[in-house]
Design an enzyme around this catalytic site. Structure first.
Site, PDB file in Angstrom:
ATOM      1  N   LYS A  48       3.821   0.193  52.629  1.00  0.00           N
ATOM      2  CA  LYS A  48       3.397   0.840  51.388  1.00  0.00           C
ATOM      3  C   LYS A  48       3.832   0.047  50.158  1.00  0.00           C
ATOM      4  O   LYS A  48       3.061  -0.116  49.202  1.00  0.00           O
ATOM      5  CB  LYS A  48       3.957   2.263  51.342  1.00  0.00           C
ATOM      6  N   ARG A  58       6.035  15.005  47.459  1.00  0.00           N
ATOM      7  CA  ARG A  58       6.611  15.026  48.794  1.00  0.00           C
ATOM      8  C   ARG A  58       6.744  16.429  49.367  1.00  0.00           C
ATOM      9  O   ARG A  58       7.230  16.588  50.477  1.00  0.00           O
ATOM     10  CB  ARG A  58       7.990  14.366  48.779  1.00  0.00           C
ATOM     11  N   ARG A  85      14.501  -5.211  60.843  1.00  0.00           N
ATOM     12  CA  ARG A  85      14.478  -5.686  59.461  1.00  0.00           C
ATOM     13  C   ARG A  85      15.864  -6.203  59.044  1.00  0.00           C
ATOM     14  O   ARG A  85      16.890  -5.618  59.387  1.00  0.00           O
ATOM     15  CB  ARG A  85      14.036  -4.536  58.548  1.00  0.00           C
ATOM     16  N   ARG A 129      14.176   9.734  59.639  1.00  0.00           N
ATOM     17  CA  ARG A 129      13.355   9.541  58.441  1.00  0.00           C
ATOM     18  C   ARG A 129      11.869   9.736  58.750  1.00  0.00           C
ATOM     19  O   ARG A 129      11.117  10.281  57.925  1.00  0.00           O
ATOM     20  CB  ARG A 129      13.592   8.149  57.857  1.00  0.00           C
ATOM     21  N   ARG A 143      20.451  -3.114  56.950  1.00  0.00           N
ATOM     22  CA  ARG A 143      20.664  -1.942  56.088  1.00  0.00           C
ATOM     23  C   ARG A 143      21.217  -0.792  56.898  1.00  0.00           C
ATOM     24  O   ARG A 143      20.871  -0.602  58.061  1.00  0.00           O
ATOM     25  CB  ARG A 143      19.348  -1.540  55.418  1.00  0.00           C
TER      26      ARG A 143
END
Length: 596
Positions: free
Chosen positions: A90, A166, A201, A241, A230
């Site tokens: 996104k 959201r 990632r 998530r 991360r």
């Protein structure tokens, strides 16, 4: 069968001048004549579509034949919402959209940080909740977003709302303030791919660049040694998530179902952006045309209006003159389109169009398949303009060996579909694809299917392939255009019997959303005595053709039926309800559908 006999007649439509261009030539770009697609511009919508029905919600993306900007066109700022799960790409798509269109990128995370840093009233409220480890309430976030949307740069350039709203409450707050996007883009990526993207990632703390251990490894060992993972890119946190994102999406998406465009994000970045870009170009063109029309004091026409009984303008005249003029063809294309859209909006998924005006009937002149494909093109492009992905299907060769073959009317149709003019903005390939008939042709991204004249051939039956296809399509609409699904004799001349009842039952499961045929004296094709028309959700209407003293003609409404009338019903409608008994023994008034 119940019928009503109205006293009023529908107004005539004078026959325009005859256009003599061949049907197939109109379809193909290049050296052959290229007919514009009038159904996709507000200025050329048929008068039969003018109605008091509410303007449809949706994209109404118009495909225009001409390239470049319309002279005097006024650019309208875009309003875009985009949503996607973590690692769906996104952020990359937002950056590309902003770079091309100059929209103001608005994300709640950035807004929160900016408002808190500025010490604004909204920022101070948000800071109180954040300092206490609490979620910022919906109303505070909405006030913050609305405040940003009211700024001059946003109003001038347009906006791109990233990941907002959201929650259902946030969406409804925007709705109550009449804040709506032109389009709601959702990037769809399978969960396994999303998890792999997140878990693999890595962040370079020096440059801020993002790498992936498999898909985008670092350039050298030095960079590799300093990469960090991360804290929220662990398998467990990513799964959590994703679940949160799905819950939020389920709450928000129904509010924007009419503007929703789901994009397959599991493709190269450039391919995904090309599809989004194509959508945005069409929305911008549409908005600019409407704005220009309003500035000239002309309200924009709607492509979709109900065919009201009081405003129905009547059957076109001089239908024995062929080829039909562009105006006559367009009249029927609009009539078919409006009826089909109403049926789909009513959640009908198995639909059938039967239209047998001379120009659209290839049974006795195979070259008229070109006009039939022109109808299919207009129908498909209009649904594509609403953001739907349409699969246009034509059956291939059936049988094996010496018995292999294809119905004569469909020979070469697939090739013509591939090379015909599908308008601008890359509709073909992005929103319209060409396929065959069968379960293997049903792809996940397809929203609906249009089958061109599916028909059985001697010794071969297409119905099994069609049934497998509709089973695979599930609740997605499947539209048959002029099907011919009656049983045919086998190669030995014997009618097929095995499974015949099941095949006929399946063929009858498609609901007719549009039907039109001309009526003649039994055994003749001239003169035209009248017409039988049905456009969903209206009744079947029988019209009498009337010659007028000035040399013109008109069609007068005789009767209406809730079901497709029989030959006796049609005979009785023409002779009047008082003569039903004497009609039973008379074959003089037997009517047939017109085939020219």
């Amino acid at each position: 069968m119940s019928a009503s006999f109205p006293a009023t007649i529908s107004p005539p439509l004078a026959g325009p001048a005859i256009h003599r261009g061949p049907a197939i030539a109109r379809l193909i770009s290049g050296s052959l004549s290229r007919r514009p697609l009038p159904a996709y511009t507000a200025q050329t919508v048929s008068a039969s579509a003018a109605s008091t029905a509410p303007k449809p919600r949706g994209l109404l993306l118009r495909c225009r034949a001409g390239e470049g900007a319309v002279p005097g066109q006024v650019e309208a700022p875009l309003k875009v919402m985009i949503s996607g799960a973590p690692a769906s790409g996104k952020g990359t798509q937002c950056r590309m959209i902003v770079e091309k269109y100059g929209l103001v990128h608005i994300s709640t995370g950035d807004l929160l940080r900016a408002e808190v840093s500025s010490g604004s009233d909204i920022g101070n409220k948000a800071k109180e909740y954040m300092d206490n480890g609490m979620l910022v309430p919906d109303q505070v976030v909405t006030d913050m977003v609305v405040s940003r949307l009211s700024q001059p740069d946003v109003r001038e350039k347009g906006w791109l709302l990233d990941g907002y709203p959201r929650s259902y409450a946030q969406a409804q707050s925007l709705e109550s303030m009449k804040i709506r996007p032109d389009i709601f883009v959702v990037l769809e990526v399978p969960d396994d791919n999303l998890i792999d993207r997140c878990v693999g990632r890595r962040l370079d703390p020096v440059t801020g660049k993002i790498y992936h251990v498999k898909n985008f490894p670092p350039e050298n060992e030095e960079i590799s040694a300093r990469l960090l993972t991360r804290s929220d890119d662990t398998f467990e946190k990513v799964k959590s998530r994703l679940e949160t994102y799905k819950q939020n999406s389920e709450a928000v998406l129904p509010t924007y179902s009419d503007l929703l465009n789901q994009i397959d994000g599991n493709r190269p970045v450039e391919v995904v952006f090309h599809e989004i870009d194509s959508l945005l170009q069409k929305i911008r063109a549409n908005a600019s045309e409407d704005k220009l029309a309003k500035s000239n004091g002309k309200p924009p026409d709607s492509l979709h209006t109900a065919a009201s009984k009081n405003e129905y303008r009547g059957i076109p005249t001089r239908l024995n003159n062929i080829p039909h003029s562009r105006e006559i063809r367009k009249y029927f294309y609009d009539d078919v389109l409006q009826a089909t859209k109403r049926a789909i909006e009513d959640k009908k998924t198995r639909l059938q169009i039967d239209i047998n005006i001379p120009e659209l009937n290839p049974e006795m002149d195979v070259y008229r398949i070109g006009t039939l494909m022109e109808l299919v093109r207009d129908l498909s492009l209009t649904f594509a303009n609403d953001g739907k992905r349409v699969k246009v299907c034509v059956q291939g060769s059936m049988g094996q060996g010496a018995f292999a073959g294809i119905p004569l009317q469909l020979a070469g149709t697939r090739k013509i579909l591939e090379i015909m003019d599908w308008g601008d903005y890359g509709a073909k390939g992005a929103f319209i694809n060409i396929g065959a008939v069968g379960a293997s042709e049903v792809d996940k991204e397809d929203d609906m299917f249009v089958l061109i004249a599916p028909q059985n051939a001697v010794g071969n039956c297409i119905i099994d392939d069609m049934k497998a296809m509709t089973d695979a399509a599930g609740n997605r609409p499947v539209i048959l255009v002029n099907p011919r699904l009656k049983d045919m004799p086998a190669s030995s001349g014997v009618m097929q019997t095995m499974g015949r009842d099941m095949r006929l039952q399946y063929a009858a499961s498609f609901e007719t959303c549009y039907s039109f045929r001309l009526l003649f004296y039994a055994g003749t094709f001239y003169p035209i005595m009248g017409a039988l028309r049905m456009a969903y959700p209206n009744k079947y209407e029988i019209y009498r053709r009337v010659d007028e003293p000035n040399g013109k003609e008109k069609y007068s409404l005789l009767a209406e039926f809730t079901e497709n009338p029989t030959a006796d019903d049609i005979t009785n409608a023409f002779k009047g309800p008082k003569k039903e008994k004497e009609n039973a023994s008379s074959g003089f008034w037997g009517f047939l559908s017109g085939i020219l």
